[in-house]
Design a protein around this motif. Structure first.
Motif, mmCIF file in Angstrom:
data_model
loop_
_atom_site.group_PDB
_atom_site.id
_atom_site.type_symbol
_atom_site.label_atom_id
_atom_site.label_comp_id
_atom_site.label_asym_id
_atom_site.label_seq_id
_atom_site.Cartn_x
_atom_site.Cartn_y
_atom_site.Cartn_z
ATOM 1 N N VAL A 36 0.872 -1.227 0.020
ATOM 2 C CA VAL A 36 -0.103 0.155 0.056
ATOM 3 C C VAL A 36 0.927 1.302 0.004
ATOM 4 O O VAL A 36 2.179 1.070 0.164
ATOM 5 N N LYS A 63 1.569 3.469 2.099
ATOM 6 C CA LYS A 63 2.281 3.750 3.481
ATOM 7 C C LYS A 63 3.568 3.008 3.334
ATOM 8 O O LYS A 63 4.392 3.176 4.124
ATOM 9 N N GLU A 102 -1.764 -4.235 3.792
ATOM 10 C CA GLU A 102 -2.914 -3.303 4.364
ATOM 11 C C GLU A 102 -3.445 -3.598 5.661
ATOM 12 O O GLU A 102 -3.672 -2.870 6.238
ATOM 13 N N ARG A 103 -3.398 -5.164 5.958
ATOM 14 C CA ARG A 103 -3.863 -5.492 7.219
ATOM 15 C C ARG A 103 -2.671 -4.970 8.443
ATOM 16 O O ARG A 103 -3.151 -4.780 9.445
ATOM 17 N N LYS A 104 -1.726 -5.015 7.884
ATOM 18 C CA LYS A 104 -0.521 -4.509 8.952
ATOM 19 C C LYS A 104 -0.684 -3.014 9.274
ATOM 20 O O LYS A 104 -0.574 -2.505 10.488
ATOM 21 N N TRP A 105 -1.345 -2.121 8.275
ATOM 22 C CA TRP A 105 -1.333 -0.609 8.556
ATOM 23 C C TRP A 105 -2.711 -0.431 8.886
ATOM 24 O O TRP A 105 -2.864 0.851 9.613
ATOM 25 N N ALA A 106 -3.784 -1.409 9.413
ATOM 26 C CA ALA A 106 -5.000 -1.059 9.875
ATOM 27 C C ALA A 106 -4.908 -0.843 11.164
ATOM 28 O O ALA A 106 -5.993 0.285 11.677
ATOM 29 N N GLY A 107 -4.126 -1.250 11.997
ATOM 30 C CA GLY A 107 -4.144 -0.636 13.414
ATOM 31 C C GLY A 107 -3.375 0.690 13.634
ATOM 32 O O GLY A 107 -3.025 0.823 14.853
ATOM 33 N N GLY A 108 -2.897 1.290 12.726
ATOM 34 C CA GLY A 108 -2.327 2.344 12.789
ATOM 35 C C GLY A 108 -0.827 2.373 12.201
ATOM 36 O O GLY A 108 -0.515 3.155 11.136
ATOM 37 N N ARG A 109 -0.040 1.615 12.575
ATOM 38 C CA ARG A 109 1.501 1.627 12.155
ATOM 39 C C ARG A 109 2.104 0.132 11.988
ATOM 40 O O ARG A 109 1.646 -0.821 13.037
ATOM 41 N N CYS A 110 2.501 -0.312 10.907
ATOM 42 C CA CYS A 110 3.226 -1.475 10.529
ATOM 43 C C CYS A 110 4.332 -1.968 11.357
ATOM 44 O O CYS A 110 5.242 -0.883 11.339
#
Length: 90
Positions: A28, A30, A53-61
């Motif tokens: 993505v 980011k 995309e799922r790693k960034w869903a919580g704010g920060r990978c």
């Protein structure tokens, strides 16, 4: 592009790009600038996680090498203990 930036052993399938039994999803926006980005057939993928995309869903990978962790705010101090330390002269 250097050889270490290419996904070696990846195979294009009907589900997408497969590597070691995992279907990889493209990175993505980011993710741009991360050292873990690898390419396969002109597309970029994360070498650490199949669904960026799922790693960034919580704010920060937590795998992101290009994002610096914010310096933790001053450690929380129990006000009662702080007043006792001040009274002792520490």
């Amino acid at each position: 592009m250097s050889a270490n930036n290419v996904l070696e052993g990846a195979v294009k399938t009907a589900e997408g790009v497969m590597l070691n039994g995992f279907v990889l999803q493209p990175i993505v926006d980011k993710c741009e600038g991360c050292e873990r980005i690898r390419t396969f057939e002109e597309q970029s993928f994360c070498s650490s996680y199949p669904a960026p995309e799922r790693k960034w869903a919580g704010g920060r990978c937590n795998f992101a090498t290009h994002v610096k962790a914010a310096a933790a705010a001053a450690a929380k101090v129990n006000p009662l203990k702080a007043s006792k330390r001040a009274a002792k002269g520490r």
